[in-house]
Scaffold this motif. Structure first.
Motif, PDB file in Angstrom:
ATOM      1  N   PHE A  19      57.071-113.680   0.250  1.00 55.03           N
ATOM      2  CA  PHE A  19      56.261-112.472   0.381  1.00 55.03           C
ATOM      3  C   PHE A  19      56.345-111.923   1.799  1.00 55.03           C
ATOM      4  N   LEU A  20      56.381-112.831   2.777  1.00 56.92           N
ATOM      5  CA  LEU A  20      56.470-112.434   4.182  1.00 56.92           C
ATOM      6  C   LEU A  20      57.910-112.191   4.626  1.00 56.92           C
ATOM      7  N   GLY A  21      58.864-112.519   3.770  1.00 55.23           N
ATOM      8  CA  GLY A  21      60.262-112.367   4.147  1.00 55.23           C
ATOM      9  C   GLY A  21      60.730-113.435   5.109  1.00 55.23           C
ATOM     10  N   ILE A  22      60.117-114.623   5.013  1.00 56.50           N
ATOM     11  CA  ILE A  22      60.451-115.722   5.934  1.00 56.50           C
ATOM     12  C   ILE A  22      61.490-116.619   5.272  1.00 56.50           C
ATOM     13  N   ARG A  23      62.641-116.615   5.818  1.00 53.27           N
ATOM     14  CA  ARG A  23      63.726-117.450   5.296  1.00 53.27           C
ATOM     15  C   ARG A  23      64.770-117.589   6.388  1.00 53.27           C
ATOM     16  N   ASP A  24      65.298-118.785   6.547  1.00 53.50           N
ATOM     17  CA  ASP A  24      66.358-118.997   7.532  1.00 53.50           C
ATOM     18  C   ASP A  24      67.680-118.579   6.898  1.00 53.50           C
TER      19      ASP A  24
END
Length: 218
Positions: free
Chosen positions: A203-208
């Motif tokens: 949802f926050l767009g947090i991805r490595d």
């Protein structure tokens, strides 16, 4: 469950016909809605939107600007309000263009009170849902700010599909340290399961983005 609009929701009318403005103002107030009426779109922009649920009743033909152009300018300015277009019979192709641009509904004059109320109900539900999503994002972002730098790093790696042991190897930390960081991050983010934790990260767009399928499977 059927959505029931809040009685303190605001109906905004932009129409340069004073008779229509007065008629709609009286009708909406009889339904216990708050009402704001404007003859010129610039008046609305100067005033700003209400803080609660609201929708815009917009006439296509305005003296100072085309209604569809005003609708487009709202979107370009980041002003997110559900729009109901009102139009004459000959303007239906224009109204359809407005629907394609994101309007909730269009009503041809003369329209019934029932049709108008149905459109308003749909528009206010859309407003309510948008505000809920915006509030959810604000709440999640506030919780994310409470994470340490390491917890954010672990969260991004978990969201990328890595297992604890893979994260430990990547960060050169012990497995137990990674488990502690992940547990702390989940608690701060109020995630009751790993699936919810990943959903919040997405949802926050947090991805490595440096993580490849090879690393995930390794």
């Amino acid at each position: 469950m059927q959505f029931i609009p809040s009685k303190n929701a605001t109906i905004i009318v932009v129409d340069d016909d004073p008779g229509i403005r007065a008629s709609l103002d009286s009708l909406f107030r009889s339904w216990d809605f708050c009402v704001e009426t404007y003859s010129d779109p610039s008046e609305l922009l100067d005033t700003g939107l209400p803080s609660g649920d609201c929708c815009l009743i917009l006439d296509i033909h305005l003296k100072t600007i085309d209604g569809l152009e005003f609708q487009a300018s709202l979107e370009q300015s980041g002003i997110n309000i559900p729009v109901i277009i009102i139009t004459g019979h000959g303007d239906i192709p224009m109204a359809v263009r407005g629907m394609k641009a994101g309007a909730i509904d269009f009503l041809t004059k003369p329209f019934t009170d029932e049709a108008l109320l149905k459109g308003i109900n749909t528009a206010l539900k859309a407003s309510h849902d948008r505000r809920q999503i915006a509030q959810e994002r604000t709440d999640i972002e506030c919780r994310y700010e409470q994470l340490s730098a390491r917890e954010r790093e672990v969260m991004a790696l978990v969201a990328s599909g890595l297992l604890n042991k893979q994260i430990a190897a990547r960060l050169e930390l012990s497995l137990i340290t990674i488990k502690i960081h992940r547990a702390n991050a989940m608690k701060k983010m109020q995630a009751e399961s790993l699936a919810e934790f990943v959903r919040i990260a997405e949802f926050l767009g947090i991805r490595d983005e440096t993580i490849t399928r090879y690393h995930q499977n390794g």
